[in-house]
Enzyme design. Structure first.
Site, short mmCIF file in Angstrom:
data_model
loop_
_atom_site.label_atom_id
_atom_site.label_comp_id
_atom_site.label_asym_id
_atom_site.label_seq_id
_atom_site.Cartn_x
_atom_site.Cartn_y
_atom_site.Cartn_z
N ASP A 189 -55.86 -1.40 43.56
CA ASP A 189 -54.62 -1.88 42.94
C ASP A 189 -54.25 -0.98 41.75
O ASP A 189 -55.11 -0.55 40.98
CB ASP A 189 -54.80 -3.33 42.46
CG ASP A 189 -53.47 -4.02 42.18
OD1 ASP A 189 -53.11 -4.93 42.95
OD2 ASP A 189 -52.80 -3.64 41.21
N HIS A 206 -50.95 -9.12 51.62
CA HIS A 206 -52.12 -8.38 51.15
C HIS A 206 -53.12 -9.37 50.61
O HIS A 206 -52.76 -10.34 49.93
CB HIS A 206 -51.75 -7.36 50.08
CG HIS A 206 -50.80 -7.87 49.05
ND1 HIS A 206 -49.43 -8.00 49.28
CD2 HIS A 206 -51.01 -8.35 47.80
CE1 HIS A 206 -48.86 -8.51 48.20
NE2 HIS A 206 -49.80 -8.74 47.30
N LEU A 207 -54.38 -9.12 50.91
CA LEU A 207 -55.47 -9.92 50.38
C LEU A 207 -56.00 -9.19 49.15
O LEU A 207 -56.42 -8.03 49.24
CB LEU A 207 -56.57 -10.05 51.45
CG LEU A 207 -57.72 -11.00 51.14
CD1 LEU A 207 -57.22 -12.45 51.05
CD2 LEU A 207 -58.79 -10.89 52.23
N HIS A 208 -55.93 -9.86 47.99
CA HIS A 208 -56.52 -9.29 46.77
C HIS A 208 -58.03 -9.53 46.83
O HIS A 208 -58.47 -10.65 47.13
CB HIS A 208 -56.01 -10.02 45.53
CG HIS A 208 -54.55 -9.84 45.24
ND1 HIS A 208 -54.07 -8.95 44.32
CD2 HIS A 208 -53.46 -10.47 45.75
CE1 HIS A 208 -52.75 -9.03 44.25
NE2 HIS A 208 -52.35 -9.95 45.12
N ASN A 234 -51.21 -14.35 47.72
CA ASN A 234 -50.08 -15.07 47.12
C ASN A 234 -48.93 -15.18 48.11
O ASN A 234 -48.71 -14.26 48.91
CB ASN A 234 -49.61 -14.32 45.87
CG ASN A 234 -50.69 -14.21 44.81
OD1 ASN A 234 -51.47 -15.15 44.62
ND2 ASN A 234 -50.76 -13.09 44.12
N GLY A 287 -46.60 -16.24 43.17
CA GLY A 287 -46.77 -14.99 42.41
C GLY A 287 -46.72 -13.74 43.26
O GLY A 287 -47.21 -12.69 42.85
N GLN A 288 -46.10 -13.83 44.44
CA GLN A 288 -46.01 -12.66 45.31
C GLN A 288 -44.93 -11.70 44.80
O GLN A 288 -43.80 -12.11 44.55
CB GLN A 288 -45.71 -13.08 46.75
CG GLN A 288 -45.76 -11.90 47.73
CD GLN A 288 -45.65 -12.33 49.19
OE1 GLN A 288 -45.42 -13.50 49.51
NE2 GLN A 288 -45.80 -11.37 50.09
P1 5GP Z 1 -48.69 -9.75 44.60
O1 5GP Z 1 -48.20 -10.16 43.26
O2 5GP Z 1 -47.55 -9.42 45.55
O3 5GP Z 1 -49.67 -10.70 45.20
O4 5GP Z 1 -49.51 -8.42 44.37
C1 5GP Z 1 -48.94 -7.15 44.40
C2 5GP Z 1 -49.98 -6.20 43.86
O5 5GP Z 1 -49.61 -4.89 44.24
C3 5GP Z 1 -50.10 -6.21 42.34
O6 5GP Z 1 -51.45 -6.50 41.98
C4 5GP Z 1 -49.68 -4.80 41.95
O7 5GP Z 1 -50.41 -4.30 40.86
C5 5GP Z 1 -49.93 -4.01 43.21
N1 5GP Z 1 -49.06 -2.85 43.39
C6 5GP Z 1 -47.70 -2.83 43.29
N2 5GP Z 1 -47.24 -1.60 43.55
C7 5GP Z 1 -48.33 -0.83 43.84
C8 5GP Z 1 -48.49 0.53 44.19
O8 5GP Z 1 -47.54 1.31 44.29
N3 5GP Z 1 -49.76 0.97 44.41
C9 5GP Z 1 -50.84 0.14 44.30
N4 5GP Z 1 -52.03 0.68 44.54
N5 5GP Z 1 -50.72 -1.16 43.97
C10 5GP Z 1 -49.48 -1.64 43.74
#
Ligand code: 5GP
Ligand code: ZN
Length: 114
Positions: free
Chosen positions: A30, A100-102, A87, A93-94
């Site tokens: 991330d 994507h799985l964090h 999310n 919080g998406q």
């Molecule tokens: P969400 O909030 O959709 O569950 O998570 C999105 C995640 O994607 C966030 O943790 C954010 O830091 C990450 N992210 C957003 N843009 C990029 C990117 O260009 N590269 C990487 N490696 N992570 C990203």
């Protein structure tokens, strides 16, 4: 999906800091880590949200979790533990609309999440 940042990582147009790649799954670090290790594990197929899942996606959703297990072992935090989170939509919080799985590890996590 031409305007999806994660699809661009799958196609190679953008190169993430990759930690694993299989036929169906890609995992990368991330950009804005929320733990000492924060990895995103995505299906190569574009699926916008959990709400868009169909029976066709059952296998790849399992593979995301198997990848999490393998990466946690590689990163050395299988035993102390870690967190996986997916999310969905605004209240979840998406921010990126390609599921994507964090995978978060390397510190103790709080509960309940914010
Ligand atoms: P969400 O909030 O959709 O569950 O998570 C999105 C995640 O994607 C966030 O943790 C954010 O830091 C990450 N992210 C957003 N843009 C990029 C990117 O260009 N590269 C990487 N490696 N992570 C990203
Ligand atoms: Zn996508």
């Amino acid at each position: 999906m031409t305007d999806c940042i994660f699809c661009k990582m799958v196609s190679g147009e953008i190169q993430p800091d990759k930690v694993m790649e299989t036929e169906d799954v890609l995992a990368f670090r991330d950009l804005n880590p929320q733990a000492p290790t924060h990895i995103l594990i995505i299906p190569k197929k574009h699926i916008s949200t959990i709400n868009d899942l169909t029976d066709e996606d059952v296998s790849v959703m399992g593979k995301l979790h198997l990848a999490a297990k393998e990466i946690a072992a590689q990163e050395g935090f299988s035993e102390p533990g870690y967190r996986t989170v997916m999310n969905c939509n605004a209240d979840g919080g998406q921010a990126v609309y390609h599921i994507h799985l964090h995978l978060l590890g390397g510190r103790a996590m709080g509960w309940p999440p914010g």
